[in-house]
Scaffold this active site. Structure first.
Site, PDB file in Angstrom:
ATOM      1  N   ASP A 756      -4.781  16.179   5.813  1.00  0.00           N
ATOM      2  CA  ASP A 756      -3.424  15.631   5.757  1.00  0.00           C
ATOM      3  C   ASP A 756      -3.356  14.357   6.602  1.00  0.00           C
ATOM      4  O   ASP A 756      -3.889  14.314   7.699  1.00  0.00           O
ATOM      5  CB  ASP A 756      -2.447  16.681   6.322  1.00  0.00           C
ATOM      6  CG  ASP A 756      -1.006  16.389   5.929  1.00  0.00           C
ATOM      7  OD1 ASP A 756      -0.694  15.222   5.629  1.00  0.00           O
ATOM      8  OD2 ASP A 756      -0.202  17.340   5.929  1.00  0.00           O
ATOM      9  N   HIS A 758      -0.326  12.589   7.084  1.00  0.00           N
ATOM     10  CA  HIS A 758       1.044  12.226   7.437  1.00  0.00           C
ATOM     11  C   HIS A 758       1.300  12.398   8.925  1.00  0.00           C
ATOM     12  O   HIS A 758       0.951  13.418   9.492  1.00  0.00           O
ATOM     13  CB  HIS A 758       2.024  13.091   6.642  1.00  0.00           C
ATOM     14  CG  HIS A 758       1.859  12.910   5.176  1.00  0.00           C
ATOM     15  ND1 HIS A 758       1.011  13.693   4.430  1.00  0.00           N
ATOM     16  CD2 HIS A 758       2.392  12.007   4.335  1.00  0.00           C
ATOM     17  CE1 HIS A 758       1.050  13.292   3.172  1.00  0.00           C
ATOM     18  NE2 HIS A 758       1.889  12.256   3.087  1.00  0.00           N
ATOM     19  N   SER A 809      -1.972  21.976   4.015  1.00  0.00           N
ATOM     20  CA  SER A 809      -1.970  22.005   5.478  1.00  0.00           C
ATOM     21  C   SER A 809      -1.580  23.379   6.006  1.00  0.00           C
ATOM     22  O   SER A 809      -1.993  23.779   7.091  1.00  0.00           O
ATOM     23  CB  SER A 809      -1.002  20.953   6.028  1.00  0.00           C
ATOM     24  OG  SER A 809      -1.396  19.690   5.592  1.00  0.00           O
TER      25      SER A 809
END
Ligand code: THG
Length: 915
Positions: A756, A758, A809
């Site tokens: 991930d 972000h 995630s």
């Protein structure tokens, strides 16, 4: 063909690519193929590279959507820019990926068109927002910093778009727009790429809204967004991702009401459930989309996260015989925007532009910029907005300043101040490179101040074309090759010439042109100057009657330079000048918004003398005005200054220190923290209790306002900065208390888990916790479990915070926590991020670890929870509470099927939120 077809019926766009790819359960090896075996890092999840390594999968997905009736399919290129591909070390392959993706989609679309020429199929080149924003700083300590510049992004987009065009796409679809500056770079790239490739295709835009108030991530309203992109030749605009169809509808209505384009919508399959999955059925989604159609809101419909061919197949039924949306008429009014739209409607007869952020026009501003006291310089901008400026002028032209650099820094800083960035800016410079640097910093539709014919027509046209490409309004000064126009005749001669060139040759909309016929100083003692104001006012009337649609502005304070030092007379002169000029049609002016003298307030004898000067009514007008000026000076000035200084401080009067701290936090005002915190220190037992008490209460209030859509992200970030400042004030006291063994801040490790990338949310958590005195070790994004465990041990951290935005995630977090258990750690874990939930934490993460695992709803809670976890007694109580709560949740949900979905199933349904 697309142009013709869309007038006849609603078109169907395909559904998500990510959702479909997940169904294939591809392995790391599938993603890499033989060719990319050696590239470091994880490749699974890099969907776009399948165009090279597993084109068979991508082809099959396109076919499924075409079978389901899609008129338009999107290339599998959402992340195929060098900016996004850097996460996977795949930058060198961007061109190849886009070319392959476009050719693949083209081939299959053509195959379907050939089978049924009655139903032609189209290919949209998908262009995502990338993983970085041009309008916001990822560095909390440096709000002027940008991880990505406009130029870098435009170049990356050009590479992508040229390849898409070469591969034969029918349209370019700039989608999931979360930052308008990114979108503007994409639009510039699209125009240049189309010119370069010699192929013009329709441009489609699709925005994603980030909060319940319907703003983009970078804080703009949809109306402000429309103003920002108004310059582009747009085929359609719409919304995608964000929410399900039902939640998206009010925002779609907003767009459809104003946008003079075809309207598209491709929502998610409902809202994600607590496991991060989209479980709205195709029937349910179709029923919601049907409302769009019944109400005539859309021209193009499709699907985003969670949708498959089963959803898209439903649409055929819906569009049969349905009436397509009829685009709104383009507005006749000038649109400008900051974070909000400023529509210049006929009811607004005058737009006041704040003049004070000008190094040439304010000694104080010059000094602050020279000394790099930006914080205080920003308060000048903020004050002007509070005083009612609808636009603020920014000018950094000073021989001793690096104006390009200062313009960039200041505009970037303004972008981080939502109550300033609300309004449009006017970029003021006599140097083109300064203007252009400024244009690359603002997401709104601003005003360029200025261009002129002084260096000839060729350069004028070149600058005007660039201005048009950046999409701003423009001030044209009445200068030409012969110099500055100082008579009525010269003013109208130059303005009409410029008008013709701009409207006929460059294609400017008249509404976007603002003429400045030069406000020059009067009563200077030089006879030739006496008619300057009259000539300006006369020229204004002529321009408004003859150069239709164009506006007239001027730098009003220039008029009174010869009365420097006598603010009352200056303000009164400006009021008189504006009174007459506005009557002739002057509808904009660069002024001091704090000016308080009204035309009607001026005593008759003074008024007469000022009007004699402004209207050039007698030859001794100047001397006669000087006489009165001397008489009036002393008393008037002191009165005026006293009144102005107190008006904006009402929030400080009659309020408690708690109320003032909360107000300062919510508004992001740092000016009085020192004073208020010192007052609080006298009343609270120690510094930490101020953080945990009034400051956290303020942050919680911010959290509530954000949740209710009454604040938006940039405001929250600003709040966090103010919090940080407050903590800095308290820091020395906390240190001192630590010495005495009173303070208890700890060490926190933060990481976005493997797979991930972000990190916006995680960064906010980092700021909030750092502000609360915690030491933060931020491992960044894509962090593997072993690194988390190893760092936690080596650094002896007190708390581990795991963040993730995409569904895989969730699984990775279970893995990380399992590894922590195996390593024998006893460190509490905080879980946060868009797809995480209390339920998932209770069901899947907490059971594999003996220490507390706490789900965090938003950033504002972290410090509070951390404080409880740091104290051994409180931790034990808290752990018991958690256990009980989780236990209950597990019991309750043992019967609910969807939420007890196995991790295996979750893996199968894995999807990417940015799909
Ligand atoms: N047209 C356009 N743009 C312009 C001007 C114009 N930009 C700059 C200027 N002219 C307008 N702005 C100002 C700002 C301040 C003053 C005048 C014009 C001013 N300042 C005080 C002075 O010089 O006496 C300074 C007071 C102080 O130091 O605080 O008057 O015409 N398109």
């Amino acid at each position: 063909m697309l142009q013709e077809l869309i007038q006849k019926r609603i078109l169907v766009l395909d559904g998500a690519m990510g959702t479909m790819i997940q169904q294939y359960n591809l392995s790391e090896e599938d993603f890499r193929g033989e060719r990319f075996k050696e590239i470091p890092g994880q490749m699974r999840g890099n969907n776009d590279m399948l165009c090279l390594t597993r084109p068979d999968v991508v082809e099959e997905i396109h076919r499924k959507y075409l079978e389901a009736g899609a008129d338009i399919i999107e290339t599998n290129t959402f992340n195929a820019t060098s900016v996004s591909m850097a996460d996977y070390h795949m930058q060198p392959y961007c061109r190849e990926i886009n070319l392959a993706a476009a050719r693949l989609a083209r081939k299959i679309a053509d195959e379907y068109t050939a089978m049924n020429p009655e139903k032609p199929r189209f290919v949209a080149g998908a262009v995502g927002p990338t993983n970085k924003t041009c309008s916001m700083s990822p560095d909390v300590n440096n709000p002027a910093f940008r991880a990505l510049t406009f130029d870098e992004l435009e170049e990356a987009y050009s590479e992508q778009m040229e390849a898409l065009l070469e591969g034969g796409v029918d349209t370019l679809l700039i989608e999931t727009i979360f930052d308008t500056l990114n979108a503007k770079a994409a639009i510039c790239a699209a125009e240049k790429s189309m010119e370069k490739m010699g192929r013009k295709v329709p441009l489609m835009l699709s925005v994603t809204v980030s909060d319940v108030a319907g703003r983009t991530l970078s804080g703009q309203t949809l109306e402000a967004f429309l103003a920002s992109v108004q310059h582009a030749d747009i085929f359609s605009v719409g919304l995608n991702c964000s929410f399900g169809a039902k939640q998206l509808k009010p925002f779609l209505e907003q767009l459809a009401r104003r946008a003079p384009y075809y309207i598209s919508a491709y929502p998610n399959a409902g809202l994600p459930n607590s496991m991060g999955l989209y479980d709205q059925s195709p029937e349910e989604m179709a029923a919601e989309v049907k409302e769009y159609i019944d109400e005539g809101l859309v021209n193009i419909i499709g699907g985003c996260c969670g949708t498959t061919e089963a959803y898209i197949a439903r649409y055929q039924e819906l569009i049969k015989g349905a009436r397509p949306h009829c685009p709104a008429a383009p507005s006749e009014n000038l649109w400008l925007s900051g974070l909000e739209l400023m529509e210049f409607t006929p009811e607004i007869n005058f737009v006041n532009v704040g003049e004070r952020c000008n190094v040439a026009g304010s000694r104080k501003f010059l000094r602050l910029i020279n000394e790099k006291k930006y914080e205080e310089a920003l308060t000048i901008a903020r004050q002007q907005v509070e005083d009612g400026a609808l636009v603020i002028d920014v000018n950094m032209d000073d021989g001793l300043l690096d104006a390009v650099q200062e313009m960039t820094v200041f505009l970037n800083l303004i972008a981080s101040e939502p109550d300033i960035a609300r309004v449009p800016v006017m970029i003021d410079s006599s140097k083109w490179e300064v203007i252009e640097a400024g244009l690359k910093c603002v997401q709104g539709k601003c005003i360029v101040n200025s261009i002129s014919l002084k260096e000839g027509e060729e350069l004028f046209v070149e600058h005007a074309r660039k201005v048009k490409r950046y999409g701003t309004a423009v001030i044209v000064m009445a200068f030409d090759e012969r110099g500055q126009a100082d008579t009525y005749e010269r003013k109208i001669e130059i303005c009409s010439r410029a008008y013709r060139i701009l409207t006929e040759k460059v294609g400017f909309r008249p509404q976007d042109i603002i003429f400045d016929p030069n406000v020059l100083a009067v009563a200077t003692g030089i006879e030739e100057h006496n008619n300057y104001a009259v000539d300006f006012i006369k020229a204004t009337g002529w321009i408004r009657r003859n150069l239709l649609g164009a506006h007239v502005s001027g730098g009003v304070s220039n008029l009174s330079f010869s009365f420097r030092g006598n603010n009352y007379i200056r303000e009164a002169m400006h009021a008189v000048f504006l009174y007459h000029a506005i009557r002739e049609g002057m509808d904009m002016g660069i002024v001091n918004p704090a000016a308080s003298v009204l035309y009607t307030d001026i005593p008759a004898d003074v008024l007469e003398r000022i009007e004699d000067v402004v209207l050039n009514r007698r030859s001794d007008a100047a001397e006669r005005l000087i006489e009165v000026a001397e008489q009036l000076k002393a008393d008037k000035e002191s009165k005026g200054a006293g009144a102005a200084a107190t008006s904006h401080l009402s929030w400080r009067e009659g309020t408690t220190v708690e109320e003032r701290l909360q107000y300062a936090l919510v508004k992001g005002l740092g000016d009085y923290l020192d004073e208020d915190l010192h007052e609080a220190l006298e009343r609270y037992p120690n510094a930490v209790s101020i953080i945990e008490g009034p400051l956290m209460a303020g942050m919680n209030h911010v959290g509530d306002l954000f949740g209710a859509g009454k604040m938006f992200l940039p405001q929250v970030v600003k709040t966090a900065r103010t919090m940080k400042k407050a903590v800095a004030v308290l820091q020395p006291y906390i240190e001192a208390e630590k010495e005495e063994g009173k303070a208890s801040a700890g060490k926190v490790l933060l990481a976005t888990v493997k797979g991930d990338v972000h990190d916006i949310g995680k960064n906010i958590v980092g700021v909030v916790m750092a502000c609360n005195g915690y030491e933060i070790i931020d491992l960044g994004v894509m962090v593997p479990a072993d690194r988390i465990v190893e760092t936690a041990i080596r650094e002896k951290v007190d708390i581990v915070g795991l963040s993730g935005l995409i569904t895989p995630s969730l699984e990775e977090m279970v893995h990380v926590v399992t590894e922590m258990e195996r390593a024998g750690l006893d460190i509490p874990v905080l879980i946060g991020g868009a797809t995480t939930s209390k339920l998932h934490t209770a069901l899947k993460i907490a059971p594999v670890y003996h220490a507390p695992v706490v789900y965090m709803k938003d950033a504002s809670q972290n410090a509070h929870v951390a404080a409880r976890l740091m104290n051994p007694d409180l931790r034990a109580v808290f752990a018991d509470e958690l256990d009980r709560e989780y236990h209950e949740l597990r019991e309750k949900n043992a019967v609910r099927k969807v939420q007890t979905v196995s991790m295996e199933e979750a893996r199968k349904n894995r999807l990417n939120l940015w799909d």
